[in-house]
Design an enzyme around this catalytic site. Structure first.
Site, PDB file in Angstrom:
ATOM      1  CE  LYS A 198      -1.993  -1.108   3.911  1.00 17.30           C
ATOM      2  NZ  LYS A 198      -1.226  -2.331   4.239  1.00 17.30           N
ATOM      3  NE  ARG A 219      -4.159  -1.149   9.987  1.00 17.84           N
ATOM      4  CZ  ARG A 219      -3.057  -0.556   9.553  1.00 17.84           C
ATOM      5  NH1 ARG A 219      -3.110   0.409   8.694  1.00 17.84           N
ATOM      6  NH2 ARG A 219      -1.883  -0.933   9.977  1.00 17.84           N
ATOM      7  NE  ARG A 225       6.859  -0.557   9.785  1.00 19.11           N
ATOM      8  CZ  ARG A 225       5.727  -0.461   9.094  1.00 19.11           C
ATOM      9  NH1 ARG A 225       5.716   0.149   7.918  1.00 19.11           N
ATOM     10  NH2 ARG A 225       4.608  -0.969   9.569  1.00 19.11           N
TER      11      ARG A 225
HETATM   12  P1  AP5 Z   1       4.977  -1.609   1.705  1.00 21.97           P
HETATM   13  O1  AP5 Z   1       4.635  -0.805   0.511  1.00 21.97           O
HETATM   14  O2  AP5 Z   1       5.801  -0.974   2.783  1.00 21.97           O
HETATM   15  O3  AP5 Z   1       3.646  -2.323   2.266  1.00 21.97           O
HETATM   16  P2  AP5 Z   1       2.442  -1.742   3.118  1.00 21.97           P
HETATM   17  O4  AP5 Z   1       1.195  -2.412   2.634  1.00 21.97           O
HETATM   18  O5  AP5 Z   1       2.470  -0.253   3.153  1.00 21.97           O
HETATM   19  O6  AP5 Z   1       2.861  -2.383   4.516  1.00 21.97           O
HETATM   20  P3  AP5 Z   1       2.870  -1.811   5.987  1.00 21.97           P
HETATM   21  O7  AP5 Z   1       3.553  -2.890   6.804  1.00 21.97           O
HETATM   22  O8  AP5 Z   1       3.467  -0.444   6.063  1.00 21.97           O
HETATM   23  O9  AP5 Z   1       1.380  -1.774   6.288  1.00 21.97           O
HETATM   24  P4  AP5 Z   1       0.702  -1.882   7.609  1.00 21.97           P
HETATM   25  O10 AP5 Z   1      -0.690  -1.643   7.170  1.00 21.97           O
HETATM   26  O11 AP5 Z   1       0.906  -3.101   8.422  1.00 21.97           O
HETATM   27  O12 AP5 Z   1       1.456  -0.794   8.492  1.00 21.97           O
HETATM   28  P5  AP5 Z   1       1.161   0.729   8.799  1.00 21.97           P
HETATM   29  O13 AP5 Z   1       2.426   1.450   8.644  1.00 21.97           O
HETATM   30  O14 AP5 Z   1      -0.048   1.207   8.094  1.00 21.97           O
HETATM   31  O15 AP5 Z   1       5.747  -2.935   1.209  1.00 21.97           O
HETATM   32  C1  AP5 Z   1       6.193  -3.909   2.136  1.00 21.97           C
HETATM   33  C2  AP5 Z   1       7.545  -4.464   1.645  1.00 21.97           C
HETATM   34  O16 AP5 Z   1       7.352  -5.165   0.413  1.00 21.97           O
HETATM   35  C3  AP5 Z   1       8.610  -3.383   1.344  1.00 21.97           C
HETATM   36  O17 AP5 Z   1       9.876  -3.903   1.630  1.00 21.97           O
HETATM   37  C4  AP5 Z   1       8.469  -3.152  -0.181  1.00 21.97           C
HETATM   38  O18 AP5 Z   1       9.680  -2.732  -0.756  1.00 21.97           O
HETATM   39  C5  AP5 Z   1       8.059  -4.544  -0.665  1.00 21.97           C
HETATM   40  N1  AP5 Z   1       7.166  -4.525  -1.810  1.00 21.97           N
HETATM   41  C6  AP5 Z   1       6.173  -3.624  -2.097  1.00 21.97           C
HETATM   42  N2  AP5 Z   1       5.530  -3.973  -3.238  1.00 21.97           N
HETATM   43  C7  AP5 Z   1       6.129  -5.141  -3.655  1.00 21.97           C
HETATM   44  C8  AP5 Z   1       5.899  -6.012  -4.773  1.00 21.97           C
HETATM   45  N3  AP5 Z   1       4.933  -5.756  -5.686  1.00 21.97           N
HETATM   46  N4  AP5 Z   1       6.673  -7.119  -4.884  1.00 21.97           N
HETATM   47  C9  AP5 Z   1       7.646  -7.380  -3.963  1.00 21.97           C
HETATM   48  N5  AP5 Z   1       7.919  -6.594  -2.887  1.00 21.97           N
HETATM   49  C10 AP5 Z   1       7.152  -5.494  -2.745  1.00 21.97           C
HETATM   50  O19 AP5 Z   1       0.763   0.639  10.347  1.00 21.97           O
HETATM   51  C11 AP5 Z   1       1.693   0.323  11.345  1.00 21.97           C
HETATM   52  C12 AP5 Z   1       1.008   0.340  12.702  1.00 21.97           C
HETATM   53  O20 AP5 Z   1       0.487   1.663  12.964  1.00 21.97           O
HETATM   54  C13 AP5 Z   1      -0.210  -0.581  12.858  1.00 21.97           C
HETATM   55  O21 AP5 Z   1       0.164  -1.904  13.198  1.00 21.97           O
HETATM   56  C14 AP5 Z   1      -0.993   0.131  13.966  1.00 21.97           C
HETATM   57  O22 AP5 Z   1      -0.432  -0.116  15.235  1.00 21.97           O
HETATM   58  C15 AP5 Z   1      -0.785   1.598  13.624  1.00 21.97           C
HETATM   59  N6  AP5 Z   1      -1.813   2.130  12.715  1.00 21.97           N
HETATM   60  C16 AP5 Z   1      -1.621   2.639  11.464  1.00 21.97           C
HETATM   61  N7  AP5 Z   1      -2.796   3.015  10.919  1.00 21.97           N
HETATM   62  C17 AP5 Z   1      -3.744   2.740  11.848  1.00 21.97           C
HETATM   63  C18 AP5 Z   1      -5.162   2.881  11.853  1.00 21.97           C
HETATM   64  N8  AP5 Z   1      -5.841   3.379  10.804  1.00 21.97           N
HETATM   65  N9  AP5 Z   1      -5.838   2.482  12.955  1.00 21.97           N
HETATM   66  C19 AP5 Z   1      -5.187   1.982  14.038  1.00 21.97           C
HETATM   67  N10 AP5 Z   1      -3.846   1.806  14.090  1.00 21.97           N
HETATM   68  C20 AP5 Z   1      -3.129   2.182  12.998  1.00 21.97           C
END
Ligand code: AP5
Length: 215
Positions: free
Chosen positions: A18, A90, A162
Site C-alpha cells: 500500500k 482499519r 521496523r
Molecule cells: P509496503 O509498501 O511498505 O507495504 P504496506 O502495505 O504499506 O505495509 P505496511 O507494513 O506499512 O502496512 P501496515 O498496514 O501493516 O502498516 P502501517 O504502517 O499502516 O511494502 C512492504 C515491503 O514489500 C517493502 O519492503 C516493499 O519494498 C516490498 N514490496 C512492495 N511492493 C512489492 C511487490 N509488488 N513485490 C515485492 N515486494 C514489494 O501501520 C503500522 C502500525 O500503525 C499498525 O500496526 C498500527 O499499530 C498503527 N496504525 C496505522 N494506521 C492505523 C489505523 N488506521 N488504525 C489503528 N492503528 C493504525
C-alpha cells in the site's frame, strides 16, 4: 500530472504494498498521500504526546484506538479535494467516521482499491523490508535491495528494520488484520467504487493494475 478529484482508499493486509503504491500514485497524479502508519511513526520518533500514546500498540502489532486515529485523519483531510489514504480506515468504526466526514464536505470517496496478497508472501516481504531512518526510503532485501549492503541509496544512512517487522509481530498484525480490517472488504464491496486487484507481481505491474482501475 495533477488530478483534482481522486479520493482513494488503499485497502489491504500489512505488507501488501500500500505504501509503495500510494507513493507512486501521489507522485504521478500530484495527490496528497495520507499514511496513518507514517504519521504515527514520525510522532513516535519525535516523542510527541500522540507518539507516546501510540507506541505500545504499534510495537505489539495492535491497532491504535479509533478515537485517536479519527481525530488525526480529520486534521489531515481538512478540505482536500483529492487524497490517497494508506492504512486508514482499519476498522468499521473508522470507515463509518470517514463516510460521515466526507459526506459533511460533499466529497465522497471515488475509489476503494483492495490490494490482495497471500500471507506467506506478506511474511517474506515484511521480514526483508528495510527502511531509511533519515529520509524514509523503503527497500526490500529480496525484491528491491539497496545498491550497497543495507545503506540508503539516497542519503547514505544505514538502513534499519521496523520494530513491528519481526516475524512474531507480523503474525499478530495479520491476525488483527483478519479480525478488524478484512470486514471492510464487505463494507465497501457493495458500492460501485470497490475494486480488487492482485498485489503479487513486480511493483510496476501492480501499479499498472491500479491505474487501469482509475481510468
Ligand atoms: P509496503 O509498501 O511498505 O507495504 P504496506 O502495505 O504499506 O505495509 P505496511 O507494513 O506499512 O502496512 P501496515 O498496514 O501493516 O502498516 P502501517 O504502517 O499502516 O511494502 C512492504 C515491503 O514489500 C517493502 O519492503 C516493499 O519494498 C516490498 N514490496 C512492495 N511492493 C512489492 C511487490 N509488488 N513485490 C515485492 N515486494 C514489494 O501501520 C503500522 C502500525 O500503525 C499498525 O500496526 C498500527 O499499530 C498503527 N496504525 C496505522 N494506521 C492505523 C489505523 N488506521 N488504525 C489503528 N492503528 C493504525
Amino acid at each position: 500530472m495533477a488530478h483534482d478529484g481522486y479520493r482513494i482508499v488503499l485497502l489491504g493486509p500489512p505488507g501488501a504494498g500500500k505504501g509503495t503504491q500510494a507513493k507512486l500514485l501521489a507522485e504521478k497524479y500530484g495527490i496528497k498521500k495520507i499514511s496513518t502508519g507514517d504519521i504515527l511513526r514520525e510522532a513516535v520518533r519525535k516523542g510527541t504526546p500522540l507518539g507516546m500514546k501510540a507506541k505500545k500498540y504499534m510495537d505489539a502489532g495492535e491497532l491504535v484506538p479509533d478515537d485517536i486515529i479519527v481525530g488525526l485523519i480529520e486534521e489531515q483531510i481538512e478540505d482536500a479535494h483529492s487524497f490517497i489514504l494508506d492504512g486508514f480506515p482499519r476498522t468499521l468504526v473508522q470507515a463509518e467516521a470517514l463516510d460521515r466526514l466526507l459526506a459533511e464536505r460533499g466529497k465522497p470517496l471515488t475509489h476503494v482499491i483492495f490490494v490482495n496478497v497471500p500471507d506467506e508472501e506478506i511474511v517474506r516481504r515484511l521480514t526483508a523490508r528495510r527502511v531509511c531512518p533519515k529520509c524514509g526510503a523503503v527497500y526490500n532485501l529480496i525484491y528491491n535491495p539497496p545498491k550497497n549492503d543495507e545503506i540508503c541509496d539516497i542519503c547514505g544512512t544505514p538502513l534499519v528494520q521496523r520494530s513491528d517487522d519481526r516475524e512474531d509481530v507480523i503474525r499478530n498484525r495479520l491476525k488483527v488484520y483478519r479480525e478488524s480490517t478484512a470486514p471492510l472488504v464487505d463494507y465497501y464491496r457493495k458500492r460501485g467504487i470497490f475494486h480488487e486487484i492482485d498485489g503479487v507481481g513486480k511493483v510496476e505491474e501492480v501499479f499498472a493494475r491500479i491505474e487501469s482501475v482509475l481510468r
